[in-house]
Motif scaffolding. Structure first.
Motif, PDB file in Angstrom:
ATOM      1  N   GLU A 113     -18.662   8.302  -3.244  1.00  0.00           N
ATOM      2  CA  GLU A 113     -19.806   7.902  -2.416  1.00  0.00           C
ATOM      3  C   GLU A 113     -20.709   6.907  -3.135  1.00  0.00           C
ATOM      4  O   GLU A 113     -21.886   6.781  -2.801  1.00  0.00           O
ATOM      5  N   ILE A 114     -20.159   6.170  -4.089  1.00  0.00           N
ATOM      6  CA  ILE A 114     -21.000   5.340  -4.931  1.00  0.00           C
ATOM      7  C   ILE A 114     -21.798   4.302  -4.138  1.00  0.00           C
ATOM      8  O   ILE A 114     -22.993   4.117  -4.373  1.00  0.00           O
ATOM      9  N   LYS A 115     -21.181   3.644  -3.167  1.00  0.00           N
ATOM     10  CA  LYS A 115     -21.907   2.611  -2.434  1.00  0.00           C
ATOM     11  C   LYS A 115     -23.045   3.217  -1.623  1.00  0.00           C
ATOM     12  O   LYS A 115     -24.176   2.699  -1.644  1.00  0.00           O
ATOM     13  N   GLU A 116     -22.771   4.306  -0.920  1.00  0.00           N
ATOM     14  CA  GLU A 116     -23.811   4.961  -0.124  1.00  0.00           C
ATOM     15  C   GLU A 116     -24.964   5.419  -1.015  1.00  0.00           C
ATOM     16  O   GLU A 116     -26.140   5.275  -0.663  1.00  0.00           O
ATOM     17  N   LYS A 117     -24.632   5.948  -2.192  1.00  0.00           N
ATOM     18  CA  LYS A 117     -25.670   6.428  -3.100  1.00  0.00           C
ATOM     19  C   LYS A 117     -26.520   5.283  -3.645  1.00  0.00           C
ATOM     20  O   LYS A 117     -27.753   5.376  -3.693  1.00  0.00           O
ATOM     21  N   LEU A 118     -25.877   4.204  -4.047  1.00  0.00           N
ATOM     22  CA  LEU A 118     -26.632   3.091  -4.614  1.00  0.00           C
ATOM     23  C   LEU A 118     -27.566   2.460  -3.586  1.00  0.00           C
ATOM     24  O   LEU A 118     -28.706   2.109  -3.896  1.00  0.00           O
ATOM     25  N   VAL A 119     -27.085   2.327  -2.356  1.00  0.00           N
ATOM     26  CA  VAL A 119     -27.941   1.802  -1.291  1.00  0.00           C
ATOM     27  C   VAL A 119     -29.126   2.744  -1.060  1.00  0.00           C
ATOM     28  O   VAL A 119     -30.277   2.309  -0.924  1.00  0.00           O
ATOM     29  N   LYS A 120     -28.850   4.039  -1.038  1.00  0.00           N
ATOM     30  CA  LYS A 120     -29.908   5.036  -0.852  1.00  0.00           C
ATOM     31  C   LYS A 120     -30.937   4.970  -1.983  1.00  0.00           C
ATOM     32  O   LYS A 120     -32.154   4.974  -1.736  1.00  0.00           O
ATOM     33  N   TYR A 121     -30.450   4.875  -3.219  1.00  0.00           N
ATOM     34  CA  TYR A 121     -31.372   4.878  -4.348  1.00  0.00           C
ATOM     35  C   TYR A 121     -32.230   3.614  -4.382  1.00  0.00           C
ATOM     36  O   TYR A 121     -33.397   3.665  -4.785  1.00  0.00           O
ATOM     37  N   LYS A 122     -31.653   2.514  -3.941  1.00  0.00           N
ATOM     38  CA  LYS A 122     -32.479   1.303  -3.875  1.00  0.00           C
ATOM     39  C   LYS A 122     -33.585   1.482  -2.839  1.00  0.00           C
ATOM     40  O   LYS A 122     -34.741   1.092  -3.077  1.00  0.00           O
ATOM     41  N   THR A 123     -33.254   2.077  -1.704  1.00  0.00           N
ATOM     42  CA  THR A 123     -34.258   2.346  -0.677  1.00  0.00           C
ATOM     43  C   THR A 123     -35.375   3.236  -1.225  1.00  0.00           C
ATOM     44  O   THR A 123     -36.556   3.084  -0.858  1.00  0.00           O
ATOM     45  N   LEU A 124     -35.013   4.151  -2.124  1.00  0.00           N
ATOM     46  CA  LEU A 124     -35.986   5.080  -2.699  1.00  0.00           C
ATOM     47  C   LEU A 124     -36.767   4.484  -3.865  1.00  0.00           C
ATOM     48  O   LEU A 124     -37.646   5.149  -4.418  1.00  0.00           O
ATOM     49  N   GLY A 125     -36.431   3.255  -4.257  1.00  0.00           N
ATOM     50  CA  GLY A 125     -37.238   2.582  -5.264  1.00  0.00           C
ATOM     51  C   GLY A 125     -36.549   2.235  -6.571  1.00  0.00           C
ATOM     52  O   GLY A 125     -37.183   1.681  -7.470  1.00  0.00           O
ATOM     53  N   ALA A 126     -35.271   2.557  -6.714  1.00  0.00           N
ATOM     54  CA  ALA A 126     -34.556   2.201  -7.948  1.00  0.00           C
ATOM     55  C   ALA A 126     -34.499   0.681  -8.110  1.00  0.00           C
ATOM     56  O   ALA A 126     -34.344  -0.055  -7.132  1.00  0.00           O
ATOM     57  N   LYS A 127     -34.610   0.231  -9.355  1.00  0.00           N
ATOM     58  CA  LYS A 127     -34.647  -1.202  -9.639  1.00  0.00           C
ATOM     59  C   LYS A 127     -33.381  -1.735 -10.302  1.00  0.00           C
ATOM     60  O   LYS A 127     -33.259  -2.938 -10.548  1.00  0.00           O
ATOM     61  N   GLY A 128     -32.431  -0.834 -10.605  1.00  0.00           N
ATOM     62  CA  GLY A 128     -31.208  -1.281 -11.252  1.00  0.00           C
ATOM     63  C   GLY A 128     -30.271  -0.116 -11.490  1.00  0.00           C
ATOM     64  O   GLY A 128     -30.531   1.017 -11.071  1.00  0.00           O
ATOM     65  N   TYR A 129     -29.165  -0.412 -12.156  1.00  0.00           N
ATOM     66  CA  TYR A 129     -28.072   0.547 -12.369  1.00  0.00           C
ATOM     67  C   TYR A 129     -27.797   0.662 -13.853  1.00  0.00           C
ATOM     68  O   TYR A 129     -27.646  -0.340 -14.553  1.00  0.00           O
ATOM     69  N   LYS A 130     -27.746   1.890 -14.355  1.00  0.00           N
ATOM     70  CA  LYS A 130     -27.481   2.150 -15.769  1.00  0.00           C
ATOM     71  C   LYS A 130     -26.224   2.994 -15.912  1.00  0.00           C
ATOM     72  O   LYS A 130     -26.000   3.930 -15.137  1.00  0.00           O
ATOM     73  N   LEU A 131     -25.423   2.677 -16.918  1.00  0.00           N
ATOM     74  CA  LEU A 131     -24.218   3.458 -17.158  1.00  0.00           C
ATOM     75  C   LEU A 131     -23.921   3.473 -18.648  1.00  0.00           C
ATOM     76  O   LEU A 131     -24.119   2.476 -19.353  1.00  0.00           O
ATOM     77  N   LYS A 132     -23.483   4.623 -19.133  1.00  0.00           N
ATOM     78  CA  LYS A 132     -22.925   4.737 -20.475  1.00  0.00           C
ATOM     79  C   LYS A 132     -21.523   5.294 -20.317  1.00  0.00           C
ATOM     80  O   LYS A 132     -21.341   6.448 -19.931  1.00  0.00           O
ATOM     81  N   ILE A 133     -20.544   4.446 -20.575  1.00  0.00           N
ATOM     82  CA  ILE A 133     -19.160   4.842 -20.319  1.00  0.00           C
ATOM     83  C   ILE A 133     -18.255   4.169 -21.343  1.00  0.00           C
ATOM     84  O   ILE A 133     -18.611   3.112 -21.896  1.00  0.00           O
ATOM     85  N   THR A 134     -17.120   4.772 -21.614  1.00  0.00           N
ATOM     86  CA  THR A 134     -16.199   4.236 -22.623  1.00  0.00           C
ATOM     87  C   THR A 134     -14.870   3.859 -21.991  1.00  0.00           C
ATOM     88  O   THR A 134     -14.526   4.317 -20.896  1.00  0.00           O
TER      89      THR A 134
END
Length: 344
Positions: A164-185
């Protein structure tokens, strides 16, 4: 053996508070956005309420004073006895990482954060959640920014394999998120970068800048490790993520977290190749920051500390040292670049 008091006497822009923690030593006014911070409820561990009182922050990522060298990225001396061979070393390394996360979770409270902001003249923290397959900490990050909009700005974090990554990212932007952070290897991704590239493309579509942890530790040599340990240590090297930019639009806004630690020169190469990219300076030295300014200018450099993993003061003192003769560069690195990138 050197003491902290003796150490700070030799380091400009640093002093100790009453608890013996490093804080900034600067008499003038500063306007600062810290672009790389976390909090006690945005990490993939058991959530600690950020409203907790009296929790002690020990900065377990920071090397002990006898092994500290602020002239190199990550501030850790290379020692010939720092050998990491065998399965036991991998287990110990993983255990140390867990201990660091536990300290961040316990100590990353409002009480400790506001104290650090005040002592170090920080106006605002960019809060970066770290989500795993099991835990999505984006809503906790957004709640922090909602509760204290003058103190915090939130990023979100969704694992690339989340269906559900796309739906979540769109939702979080609506809620005020300003960017995307990830720590992955690359180990976690099993060298299949398609989900990560797709996540980047979604971020590009919705207008999110992306910040990833990049870089490897500087104080461990390959000859002192086993093949397995070296593969683990190299699993977030700059080249892995820098080469993915070939598959993204040229105006994709990507931020190299930590400026690649010891790989800051390679980061500079990618910044020249991709003019929409930025780099964040947590755990860099005065010389490496000056190198980045000389190579790519100061308009895409962002001050960050990695608090509560590291004190806000040390990278800040390195930025102040690197920009002593360039007040405009100082202002842009400490605040203006972040304001422009995030439109805040």
């Amino acid at each position: 053996m050197i003491t902290k008091q003796e150490f700070v006497k030799k380091e400009k822009y640093l002093k100790l508070n009453k608890l013996g923690d490093f804080i900034i030593d600067y008499d003038g006014d500063l306007n600062i956005i810290d672009f790389h911070t976390h909090m006690s409820n945005v990490l993939p561990l058991k959530v600690v309420d950020p409203r907790a009182k009296g929790n002690i922050l020990k900065y377990k990522t920071l090397p002990n004073i006898s092994n500290m060298d602020l002239s190199v990225p990550y501030w850790t001396k290379h020692t010939i006895d720092n050998k990491k061979k065998g399965l036991l070393s991998v287990l110990k390394f993983s255990s140390e990482g867990y201990t660091i996360f536990k300290d961040m979770t316990n100590g990353g409270t409002y009480e400790n954060c506001f104290k650090s902001q005040e002592e170090n003249k920080i106006n605002r923290n960019i809060v970066l959640p770290i989500s795993s397959k099991k835990y999505d900490r984006s809503l906790e990050s957004l709640k922090i920014a909602k509760d204290y909009p003058d103190k915090f700005t939130a990023f979100c974090s969704v694992h690339p394999n989340d269906s559900e990554i796309k739906e979540k990212l769109v939702k979080y932007k609506t809620l005020g998120a300003k960017g995307y952070k990830l720590k992955i290897t690359d180990l976690e991704l099993k060298n299949n970068f398609t989900p990560l590239i797709e996540a980047f493309k979604i971020c590009y579509e919705i207008g999110f800048p992306v910040l990833l942890h990049t870089g490897s530790l500087t104080h461990i040599d390959k000859k002192d490790t086993s093949k397995l340990m070296w593969k683990l240590l190299q699993s977030t090297r700059v080249e892995i993520f820098g080469e993915l930019l070939n598959k993204l639009p040229k105006d994709f806004k990507f931020i190299f977290g930590h400026s690649g630690i010891g790989e800051y020169k390679l980061v500079a190469k990618y910044l020249k190749q991709y003019p929409a990219t930025y780099t964040e300076l947590s755990c860099q030295s005065t010389n490496s920051i000056q190198y980045l300014i000389n190579e790519v200018g100061y308009e895409r450099l962002l001050f960050g500390s990695d608090w509560p993993a590291l004190p806000q003061s040390i990278t800040l003192s390195r930025v102040l040292s690197a920009t002593e003769d360039n007040q405009q560069a100082r202002e842009y690195i400490l605040m203006k670049n972040a304001e422009k990138l995030l439109n805040i």
